[in-house]
Motif scaffolding. Structure first.
Motif, PDB file in Angstrom:
ATOM      1  N   ALA A   1       0.826  -1.215   0.000  1.00  0.00           N
ATOM      2  CA  ALA A   1       0.000   0.000   0.000  1.00  0.00           C
ATOM      3  C   ALA A   1       0.857   1.261   0.000  1.00  0.00           C
ATOM      4  CB  ALA A   1      -0.930  -0.002   1.211  1.00  0.00           C
ATOM      5  N   LEU A   2       2.144   1.147   0.330  1.00  0.00           N
ATOM      6  CA  LEU A   2       3.034   2.307   0.342  1.00  0.00           C
ATOM      7  C   LEU A   2       3.555   2.656  -1.051  1.00  0.00           C
ATOM      8  CD1 LEU A   2       5.197   1.382   3.479  1.00  0.00           C
ATOM      9  CD2 LEU A   2       3.201   2.889   3.389  1.00  0.00           C
ATOM     10  N   CYS A   3       3.332   1.784  -2.013  1.00  0.00           N
ATOM     11  CA  CYS A   3       3.893   1.994  -3.354  1.00  0.00           C
ATOM     12  C   CYS A   3       3.168   3.110  -4.107  1.00  0.00           C
ATOM     13  CB  CYS A   3       3.824   0.693  -4.154  1.00  0.00           C
ATOM     14  SG  CYS A   3       4.794  -0.634  -3.430  1.00  0.00           S
ATOM     15  N   LYS A   4       3.932   3.757  -5.001  1.00  0.00           N
ATOM     16  CA  LYS A   4       3.411   4.854  -5.803  1.00  0.00           C
ATOM     17  C   LYS A   4       3.687   4.574  -7.268  1.00  0.00           C
ATOM     18  CE  LYS A   4       4.264   8.179  -2.067  1.00  0.00           C
ATOM     19  NZ  LYS A   4       4.985   9.418  -1.671  1.00  0.00           N
ATOM     20  N   PRO A   5       3.128   5.365  -8.185  1.00  0.00           N
ATOM     21  CA  PRO A   5       3.369   5.128  -9.614  1.00  0.00           C
ATOM     22  C   PRO A   5       4.837   5.155 -10.011  1.00  0.00           C
ATOM     23  CG  PRO A   5       1.501   6.587  -9.337  1.00  0.00           C
ATOM     24  CD  PRO A   5       2.104   6.411  -7.974  1.00  0.00           C
ATOM     25  N   ASP A   6       5.663   5.893  -9.265  1.00  0.00           N
ATOM     26  CA  ASP A   6       7.074   5.977  -9.619  1.00  0.00           C
ATOM     27  C   ASP A   6       7.941   4.987  -8.837  1.00  0.00           C
ATOM     28  OD1 ASP A   6       6.775   7.157  -7.173  1.00  0.00           O
ATOM     29  OD2 ASP A   6       7.870   8.998  -7.652  1.00  0.00           O
ATOM     30  N   THR A   7       7.308   3.980  -8.203  1.00  0.00           N
ATOM     31  CA  THR A   7       8.087   2.964  -7.468  1.00  0.00           C
ATOM     32  C   THR A   7       7.711   1.554  -7.931  1.00  0.00           C
ATOM     33  OG1 THR A   7       6.447   2.914  -5.670  1.00  0.00           O
ATOM     34  CG2 THR A   7       8.318   4.441  -5.440  1.00  0.00           C
ATOM     35  N   PRO A   8       7.792   1.271  -9.226  1.00  0.00           N
ATOM     36  CA  PRO A   8       7.413  -0.078  -9.685  1.00  0.00           C
ATOM     37  C   PRO A   8       8.291  -1.171  -9.101  1.00  0.00           C
ATOM     38  CG  PRO A   8       8.533   1.122 -11.434  1.00  0.00           C
ATOM     39  CD  PRO A   8       8.263   2.117 -10.344  1.00  0.00           C
ATOM     40  N   GLY A   9       9.592  -0.862  -8.918  1.00  0.00           N
ATOM     41  CA  GLY A   9      10.486  -1.869  -8.364  1.00  0.00           C
ATOM     42  C   GLY A   9      10.081  -2.292  -6.968  1.00  0.00           C
ATOM     43  N   MET A  10       9.707  -1.338  -6.138  1.00  0.00           N
ATOM     44  CA  MET A  10       9.282  -1.645  -4.781  1.00  0.00           C
ATOM     45  C   MET A  10       7.992  -2.453  -4.789  1.00  0.00           C
ATOM     46  SD  MET A  10       8.859   0.930  -1.495  1.00  0.00           S
ATOM     47  CE  MET A  10       7.409   1.822  -2.081  1.00  0.00           C
ATOM     48  N   ALA A  11       7.071  -2.086  -5.679  1.00  0.00           N
ATOM     49  CA  ALA A  11       5.805  -2.808  -5.765  1.00  0.00           C
ATOM     50  C   ALA A  11       6.036  -4.258  -6.180  1.00  0.00           C
ATOM     51  CB  ALA A  11       4.874  -2.120  -6.762  1.00  0.00           C
TER      52      ALA A  11
END
Length: 592
Positions: free
Chosen positions: A407-417
């Motif tokens: 839920a902390l992921c954002k559009p600019d963090t695909p790697g984390m997602a």
């Protein structure tokens, strides 16, 4: 009934049973002990594990699971393309619904019926049925014919998903986990990379989505042949001596079969069609949902109080705390898989892919890859790690934690997602690799291993359907809210006239065809860029809610894990069934 009902010495005498019923209604003509075991590992014929029969059967079970997972994993990612191809946007969802219903109903039936009548011909026929269904689907020119073929594919999948007891009964209890891991390896291409393979079919072949069914034809056809050549488990007469099939047909639980099938089909049909095919208040949703629930309630009353020699669902399972806890942990963990199998590909396409179709297909496979990898790791290391309750608690807690962190992921963090999703699903798969075999180990009578695994598998499908419906309703509501809140404001700030917003939103909802976008007054490159970015953030916020909702299901699975028993005392060398091979054929002289 307790979790330690057969905590007896493994040296217990194995006696030859006559052709008569014992206390549970089970009849045996093969040597079985009080808990349904037929032999110790040391008593197996030399070369048993290296014989063509055992190796061929193992490959057949693995390919069976590969084809069964493919019936969903290959088809679900290309429903949009199928809808366009057959002009069936409103009814293509039935392909997923009938598969789920066929699997949910079939698992218990396959387990119980083959426990009674023998497994060989049911598995040969079941995989042949899947081959026929795939042929019908691959040649379908209309959505109705395709749905009909998918019904057969879904029913056939219940044979593949029965792997836990089919391979489990052929090996010592202490080796059930590692052999499950071996079977999971076979399923990796479809269960793990199904979305990527289907996307490649669309992009690289002229037949497109039909290749998904061509592959199922190959897998199911080959599996049926392998079962026919190599799979020789105990037959009906080896189980029941001189008794006739007609005797068991007369005493079979036909009332339970009707209530179970009608109840589960109607319940899943009503639940799955709400807000997808019809509004929740529509009679076409409420009627099957209510009747289905009533049938299932009647089933449990009937099974509890009717005097049945062969109950379809033995109620003693539900008085076995270890089995119930393992079944619930299995089902709630699978709820995470099925929800993310739907949500994650959408999130990949709407937030991260940015038009990169093949990249999106590969990344969409992360859920399947994680689940399957976790199943392989869990099965491979389960016995070595031991501490079963602690192990289950640890992996399901970590799976729930990492899914919530997504839920902390954002559009600019695909790697984390991708990392969080991979970790979450891997631990959920690890949990599944533990609790499903435990469901087959903690039962007091191994003659009912198929029933125990089948009922657990059907419960898994039913509970997952409930969870998936909740996820879908929440996601639809949140998506509509976030899109309506964020996108209009963003495009108006970028210069789009307020009275053009509805036309712009309609064009985007239709896939942004040039014919519709050209009619939007005041549309500029800046507006398009702002709108695209707003859509990505709106979708991200909507999916964030789903990750938070998953914490509730994960939390329930954690609670259930507190009641999972430690099964170290049951991890012996006893074998529930053996392959006899063809009459008069001998095994090699290699030692087992």
């Amino acid at each position: 009934m307790t979790d330690t009902v057969f905590e007896k010495s493994h040296s217990e005498h194995v006696e030859q049973a006559s052709s008569s019923h014992d206390g549970s209604g089970h009849v045996a003509n093969i040597g079985t002990d009080a808990h349904g075991f037929t032999a110790d590992a040391e008593e197996l014929p030399k070369g048993y594990y290296y014989s063509p029969f055992f190796l061929g059967t193992t490959v057949a079970i693995g390919l069976n699971l590969m084809g069964s997972t493919g019936g969903f994993a290959l088809v679900a990612p290309v429903l949009g393309q199928i809808a366009v191809s057959l002009d069936a946007a409103s009814s293509v969802i039935w392909l997923s619904l009938v598969y789920t219903m066929g699997l949910a109903v079939g698992l218990t039936l396959v387990g119980r019926i083959t426990d009674t009548f023998g497994r060989r011909w049911f598995f040969i026929g079941g995989t042949a049925l899947g081959c026929i269904g795939a042929i019908v689907s691959s040649t379908a020119k209309s959505i109705n014919v395709l749905i009909g073929g998918q019904v057969l594919v879904g029913l056939s999948a219940s044979t593949g998903y029965s792997y836990a007891f089919v391979i489990g009964e052929l090996v010592p209890v202490k080796r059930r986990f590692i052999f499950n891991a071996i079977i999971f390896i076979f399923s990796f291409p479809t269960a793990g990379f199904g979305a990527a393979i289907s996307t490649a079919f669309i992009l690289k072949t002229s037949a497109g989505w039909r290749w998904a069914y061509y592959l199922l034809i190959i897998l199911n056809g080959l599996t049926a042949i392998l079962y026919g050549v190599f799979y020789f488990p105990p037959t009906f007469h080896q189980k029941h001596g001189k008794d006739h099939v007609s005797k068991f047909l007369r005493t079979f639980d036909w009332g339970g079969l009707f209530l179970y099938t009608a109840g589960l089909v109607l319940f899943i049909l009503g639940l799955s069609s709400g807000d997808t095919l019809y509004p929740w208040v529509d009679a076409r949703v409420l009627a099957p949902l209510i009747i289905g629930v009533l049938c299932l309630i009647a089933l449990f009353v009937y099974e509890s109080y009717a005097k049945l020699s062969q109950p379809l669902i033995p109620m003693e399972f539900f008085r076995n705390r270890g089995w119930v806890a393992s079944m619930l942990s299995l089902s709630l963990g699978a709820s995470v898989y099925y929800s993310q199998a739907i949500v994650w590909p959408q999130m990949t396409a709407n937030v991260y892919a940015e038009g990169r179709l093949m990249w999106g297909g590969v990344v969409s496979s992360v859920v399947g890859i994680g689940i399957t990898l976790g199943e392989i790791i869990g099965g491979g290391f389960a016995k070595h790690l031991g501490h079963w309750k602690l192990q289950c608690l640890t992996v399901i807690t970590l799976g729930t934690l990492f899914l919530g962190l997504a839920a902390l992921c954002k559009p600019d963090t695909p790697g984390m997602a991708i990392a969080f999703m991979m970790l979450a699903t891997t631990f959920v798969g690890w949990n599944e690799a533990l609790v499903l075999p435990i469901c087959t180990i903690v039962i007091p009578d191994q003659a009912e291993i198929g029933t125990a695994a089948g009922v657990a598998g059907s419960s898994r499908s039913a509970i997952s359907t409930v969870a998936s419906t909740i996820y879908s309703v929440v996601l639809a509501t949140r998506t509509a809210t976030e899109l309506g809140r964020q996108v209009p404001a963003a495009v108006i700030r970028a210069g789009l006239p307020a009275d053009s917003v509805s036309a712009y939103m309609a064009a985007i909802a239709a896939g942004a065809p040039e014919s519709l976008l050209s009619k939007v007054q005041g549309l500029t490159p800046n507006v398009i860029a702002a709108g695209t970015e707003a859509y990505r953030y709106a979708y991200t916020d909507a999916y964030k809610t789903i990750f938070l909702v998953s914490l509730a299901f994960g939390g329930l699975a954690i609670i259930a894990s507190f009641f999972i028993p430690d099964v170290d005392h049951l991890m012996g060398g006893k074998v529930a069934a053996t392959l006899s091979g063809r009459e008069k054929e001998k095994y090699t002289d290699r030692t087992a």
